[in-house]
Design an enzyme around this catalytic site. Structure first.
Site, PDB file in Angstrom:
ATOM      1  N   ASP A   1      23.212  33.936  24.995  1.00 18.32           N
ATOM      2  CA  ASP A   1      23.404  32.966  23.909  1.00 18.32           C
ATOM      3  C   ASP A   1      24.853  32.958  23.420  1.00 18.32           C
ATOM      4  O   ASP A   1      25.423  31.896  23.152  1.00 18.32           O
ATOM      5  CB  ASP A   1      22.466  33.285  22.727  1.00 18.32           C
ATOM      6  CG  ASP A   1      21.011  32.980  23.067  1.00 18.32           C
ATOM      7  OD1 ASP A   1      20.772  32.250  24.060  1.00 18.32           O
ATOM      8  OD2 ASP A   1      20.127  33.481  22.351  1.00 18.32           O
TER       9      ASP A   1
ATOM     10  N   GLU B   1      51.935  39.254  47.799  1.00 20.50           N
ATOM     11  CA  GLU B   1      51.970  38.005  47.008  1.00 20.50           C
ATOM     12  C   GLU B   1      53.260  37.245  47.290  1.00 20.50           C
ATOM     13  O   GLU B   1      53.243  36.035  47.520  1.00 20.50           O
ATOM     14  CB  GLU B   1      51.924  38.316  45.499  1.00 20.50           C
ATOM     15  CG  GLU B   1      50.598  38.804  44.970  1.00 20.50           C
ATOM     16  CD  GLU B   1      50.647  39.017  43.450  1.00 20.50           C
ATOM     17  OE1 GLU B   1      51.755  38.941  42.856  1.00 20.50           O
ATOM     18  OE2 GLU B   1      49.585  39.248  42.868  1.00 20.50           O
TER      19      GLU B   1
ATOM     20  N   GLU C   1      53.266  31.861  41.377  1.00 22.51           N
ATOM     21  CA  GLU C   1      52.144  32.637  40.824  1.00 22.51           C
ATOM     22  C   GLU C   1      50.827  32.312  41.538  1.00 22.51           C
ATOM     23  O   GLU C   1      49.874  33.079  41.509  1.00 22.51           O
ATOM     24  CB  GLU C   1      51.981  32.352  39.329  1.00 22.51           C
ATOM     25  CG  GLU C   1      52.966  33.091  38.446  1.00 22.51           C
ATOM     26  CD  GLU C   1      52.837  34.597  38.580  1.00 22.51           C
ATOM     27  OE1 GLU C   1      51.762  35.126  38.266  1.00 22.51           O
ATOM     28  OE2 GLU C   1      53.814  35.238  39.025  1.00 22.51           O
TER      29      GLU C   1
ATOM     30  N   GLU D   1      46.745  35.570  36.952  1.00 19.21           N
ATOM     31  CA  GLU D   1      46.791  36.854  36.241  1.00 19.21           C
ATOM     32  C   GLU D   1      46.095  36.756  34.885  1.00 19.21           C
ATOM     33  O   GLU D   1      45.418  37.697  34.453  1.00 19.21           O
ATOM     34  CB  GLU D   1      48.247  37.328  36.068  1.00 19.21           C
ATOM     35  CG  GLU D   1      48.849  37.805  37.387  1.00 19.21           C
ATOM     36  CD  GLU D   1      50.325  38.164  37.311  1.00 19.21           C
ATOM     37  OE1 GLU D   1      50.812  38.505  36.212  1.00 19.21           O
ATOM     38  OE2 GLU D   1      50.993  38.110  38.362  1.00 19.21           O
TER      39      GLU D   1
ATOM     40  N   HIS E   1      39.241  37.012  46.478  1.00 16.61           N
ATOM     41  CA  HIS E   1      38.341  38.111  46.100  1.00 16.61           C
ATOM     42  C   HIS E   1      37.106  37.639  45.337  1.00 16.61           C
ATOM     43  O   HIS E   1      35.984  38.030  45.670  1.00 16.61           O
ATOM     44  CB  HIS E   1      39.125  39.136  45.269  1.00 16.61           C
ATOM     45  CG  HIS E   1      38.303  40.263  44.726  1.00 16.61           C
ATOM     46  ND1 HIS E   1      37.564  41.106  45.533  1.00 16.61           N
ATOM     47  CD2 HIS E   1      38.098  40.702  43.445  1.00 16.61           C
ATOM     48  CE1 HIS E   1      36.948  42.013  44.775  1.00 16.61           C
ATOM     49  NE2 HIS E   1      37.249  41.789  43.511  1.00 16.61           N
TER      50      HIS E   1
HETATM   51  C1  HEM Z   1      40.868  48.015  43.182  1.00 20.59           C
HETATM   52  C2  HEM Z   1      39.840  47.254  43.504  1.00 20.59           C
HETATM   53  C3  HEM Z   1      39.494  45.960  42.830  1.00 20.59           C
HETATM   54  C4  HEM Z   1      40.292  45.091  42.128  1.00 20.59           C
HETATM   55  C5  HEM Z   1      41.782  45.185  41.893  1.00 20.59           C
HETATM   56  C6  HEM Z   1      39.442  44.021  41.674  1.00 20.59           C
HETATM   57  C7  HEM Z   1      39.877  42.951  40.905  1.00 20.59           C
HETATM   58  C8  HEM Z   1      39.050  41.972  40.398  1.00 20.59           C
HETATM   59  C9  HEM Z   1      39.469  40.912  39.521  1.00 20.59           C
HETATM   60  C10 HEM Z   1      40.890  40.714  39.003  1.00 20.59           C
HETATM   61  C11 HEM Z   1      38.395  40.139  39.249  1.00 20.59           C
HETATM   62  C12 HEM Z   1      38.356  38.887  38.376  1.00 20.59           C
HETATM   63  C13 HEM Z   1      37.758  39.144  37.034  1.00 20.59           C
HETATM   64  C14 HEM Z   1      36.354  38.634  36.870  1.00 20.59           C
HETATM   65  O1  HEM Z   1      36.018  37.587  37.408  1.00 20.59           O
HETATM   66  O2  HEM Z   1      35.592  39.306  36.179  1.00 20.59           O
HETATM   67  C15 HEM Z   1      37.269  40.713  39.964  1.00 20.59           C
HETATM   68  C16 HEM Z   1      35.981  40.211  39.956  1.00 20.59           C
HETATM   69  C17 HEM Z   1      34.958  40.713  40.730  1.00 20.59           C
HETATM   70  N1  HEM Z   1      35.009  41.784  41.588  1.00 20.59           N
HETATM   71 FE1  HEM Z   1      36.598  42.966  41.924  1.00 20.59          FE
HETATM   72  N2  HEM Z   1      38.161  44.241  42.119  1.00 20.59           N
HETATM   73  C18 HEM Z   1      38.150  45.417  42.820  1.00 20.59           C
HETATM   74  C19 HEM Z   1      37.060  46.001  43.420  1.00 20.59           C
HETATM   75  C20 HEM Z   1      35.836  45.401  43.586  1.00 20.59           C
HETATM   76  C21 HEM Z   1      34.743  45.947  44.376  1.00 20.59           C
HETATM   77  C22 HEM Z   1      34.768  47.269  45.147  1.00 20.59           C
HETATM   78  C23 HEM Z   1      33.721  45.053  44.303  1.00 20.59           C
HETATM   79  C24 HEM Z   1      32.372  45.094  44.953  1.00 20.59           C
HETATM   80  C25 HEM Z   1      32.135  45.595  46.158  1.00 20.59           C
HETATM   81  C26 HEM Z   1      34.172  43.975  43.441  1.00 20.59           C
HETATM   82  C27 HEM Z   1      33.399  42.891  43.071  1.00 20.59           C
HETATM   83  C28 HEM Z   1      33.771  41.938  42.164  1.00 20.59           C
HETATM   84  C29 HEM Z   1      32.871  40.931  41.654  1.00 20.59           C
HETATM   85  C30 HEM Z   1      31.404  40.749  42.023  1.00 20.59           C
HETATM   86  C31 HEM Z   1      33.621  40.149  40.762  1.00 20.59           C
HETATM   87  C32 HEM Z   1      33.127  38.956  39.950  1.00 20.59           C
HETATM   88  C33 HEM Z   1      33.220  37.692  40.758  1.00 20.59           C
HETATM   89  C34 HEM Z   1      32.629  36.528  40.002  1.00 20.59           C
HETATM   90  O3  HEM Z   1      31.520  36.679  39.471  1.00 20.59           O
HETATM   91  O4  HEM Z   1      33.242  35.467  39.979  1.00 20.59           O
HETATM   92  N3  HEM Z   1      35.458  44.207  43.044  1.00 20.59           N
HETATM   93  N4  HEM Z   1      37.695  41.819  40.673  1.00 20.59           N
HETATM   94 MN   LIG Z   2      52.905  37.491  38.933  1.00 20.38          MN
END
Ligand code: HEM
Ligand SMILES: [Mn+2]
Length: 465
Positions: A206, A261, A276, A287, A324
């Site tokens: 909510d 990058e 960027e 960022e 990612h």
């Molecule tokens: C050093 C390692 C990692 C970095 C720097 C990183 C960075 C990020 C960033 C910047 C976001 C965007 C913020 C957000 O949408 O909440 C994100 C989202 C996400 N990350 Fe990572 N992450 C890492 C490791 C992982 C790992 C190991 C997994 C799973 C195996 C993972 C799964 C996800 C998921 C599921 C999201 C949300 C995507 C969405 O719902 O749109 N991340 N991550």
């Molecule tokens: Mn930058």
């Protein structure tokens, strides 16, 4: 009435079994607990009876999910500070050493993170390359988290004081949350993190609907069954629940990522502020958190948007398929499953950054001024089925060059977390334009240094030991 796992839970109106469940569940599972200062203690048990006594005494330092939610309410109403978070989890080996037999039996949990099968499945580096504390058999983890170093450290020291000589601290990690200039939590590459989460509490859904950018395009609501499992070893698994907890220490070579990058920006000929966009194409957000699929430039940061899908970006002309967040949550566009099934792979992420550095992650400085080690992410996540959530995301999505499934396209590995052989990937030169260019593989800049799978049981189970 039994606990309804098929939907979200309204905790403020919960009665009966649902209320009992919340009173025996650990915090930080259904809703994130403040943990900008965190200690993660990895333990090995030398004596079953002493380990049991320790865990019982630990419950005196722990609070329930219900108590945590009440504290959040009191903080909002009158600014009252909360108490520290103390979480405890056991590995399958830990349960066996304790002599507990009927513990939860998730297939990945039983094999553990160090098993050869797990390593093969996830393309993890060899166990021998882990930090020393993670090379032996881990039995338990204790997490201590709070808003200040002082409160966290005081509680950590109390817990160390409870340890009998037969319990060894194999490793300790210290999490230190970081924020950008707007106060949003960021990870070490400089990007807002932790924004997109499955939400299990009706009140949180909510709030997302009414106080952020809304939920009409991407609805983050998720059923309790996606994070809770009956605690079969507890006195009453009908009301005593727990969750599988993944911990991975992921070191970030920030210098290498920032160089990647810049190299991508050069390859695509990006100039000025548009440079960027290179990093945004690797992450899927700028960022400041602005989703790349919705905007050509940053600035949509307040609130950080999450009400989007890739429906109006089917050819990935705005956000690349391999970004990612598009790999790890295609939001219905993965091409392999019905959207409802695809959602089942999402997990509750509860990570915290670790390590200190002199530079500002968001400053415009050359890659040489960035740390190449000593900093990273203590990746933590709660799951109800490890093989369908964390392991699926890493192995079937991030490590798989063919995901998402799009005719005639090989997206490539997740540039952030992909493990395995990296190939070239395609990027659009202009946001939303048609000209594509193929760029060299992004070098891997995230390295697994240790971790394991745990079950975070009910408080009732721990007290019953
Ligand atoms: C050093 C390692 C990692 C970095 C720097 C990183 C960075 C990020 C960033 C910047 C976001 C965007 C913020 C957000 O949408 O909440 C994100 C989202 C996400 N990350 Fe990572 N992450 C890492 C490791 C992982 C790992 C190991 C997994 C799973 C195996 C993972 C799964 C996800 C998921 C599921 C999201 C949300 C995507 C969405 O719902 O749109 N991340 N991550
Ligand atoms: Mn930058």
């Amino acid at each position: 009435m039994s606990v309804d796992l098929s939907t979200t839970l309204s905790w403020t109106t919960a009665t009966g079994d649902a209320a009992t469940m919340l009173g025996e569940l650990q915090p930080n599972i259904l809703k994130a607990h403040v943990r900008d200062h965190l200690s993660a203690l990895f333990l090995a048990f030398g004596d079953a009876a002493e380990a049991r006594t320790f865990l019982v005494s630990l419950t005196g330092k722990m609070k329930s999910a219900k108590a945590h939610l009440d504290e959040v309410g009191a903080f909002k109403a009158e600014g009252a500070a909360g108490t520290p978070y103390v979480g405890a989890g056991l590995t399958a080996a830990g349960y066996r050493v304790l002599g507990v037999e009927n513990f939860p039996q998730d297939e990945a949990f039983l094999r553990g993170m160090a098993a050869a099968e797990t390593r093969r499945k996830l393309n993890d580096p060899p166990h021998s390359t882990f930090d020393p504390g993670y090379r032996g058999e881990i039995h338990a983890v204790v997490l201590v988290g709070d808003a200040t170093d002082k409160a966290m450290t005081a509680r950590r020291n109390e817990i160390l004081g409870l340890l009998p000589d037969s319990v060894t601290v194999l490793a300790e990690e210290t999490g230190l949350g970081r924020v950008n200039a707007r106060g949003e939590g960021i990870e070490h590459f400089g990007y807002v993190d932790g924004r997109s989460q499955p939400l299990f509490l009706t009140e949180d859904v909510d709030a997302e609907k009414n106080n952020t950018d809304g939920i009409n395009v991407w609805n983050p609501a998720a059923p309790l069954s996606q994070v809770l499992v009956p605690d079969t070893a507890a006195p009453d698994p009908g009301v005593h629940f727990g969750s599988y907890f993944v911990f991975r220490k992921l070191e970030q070579n920030v210098r290498r990522f920032k160089q990647a990058e810049a190299d991508l920006a050069d390859t695509l000929g990006l100039t000025g502020d548009d440079r960027e966009r290179a990093g945004a194409m690797l992450i899927g957000r700028f960022e400041d958190g602005t989703p790349l699929t919705t905007q050509r430039e940053d600035g949509a940061e307040s609130p950080v948007s999450n009400n989007f899908t890739y429906d109006s970006d089917r050819a990935a002309l705005k956000c690349p398929f391999q970004a990612h967040i598009r790999k790890t949550n295609p939001r219905g566009s993965g091409g392999a499953e019905e959207p409802a099934d695809e959602r089942l792979h999402l997990m509750a992420r509860r990570g915290v950054t670790y390590g200190e550095r002199p530079d500002d992650p968001n400053a415009d400085v050359p890659p040489a001024a960035r740390p190449s080690g000593g900093v990273g992410l203590l990746f933590m996540a709660f799951n109800s089925v490890l093989g369908n959530q964390f392991e699926f995301t890493q192995a079937i999505w991030a490590d798989n060059p063919g995901f998402p499934i799009v005719e005639g396209v090989t997206p490539g590995l997740d540039p952030v977390i992909g493990q395995g052989t990296r190939g070239p990937s395609d990027y659009t030169v202009d946001w939303g334009g048609s000209a594509q260019r193929t760029a060299d593989p992004v070098p891997q800049s995230v390295t697994l240094r240790g971790g394991d799978y745990f079950f975070m049981p009910s408080l009732a189970f721990l007290r019953s030991l």
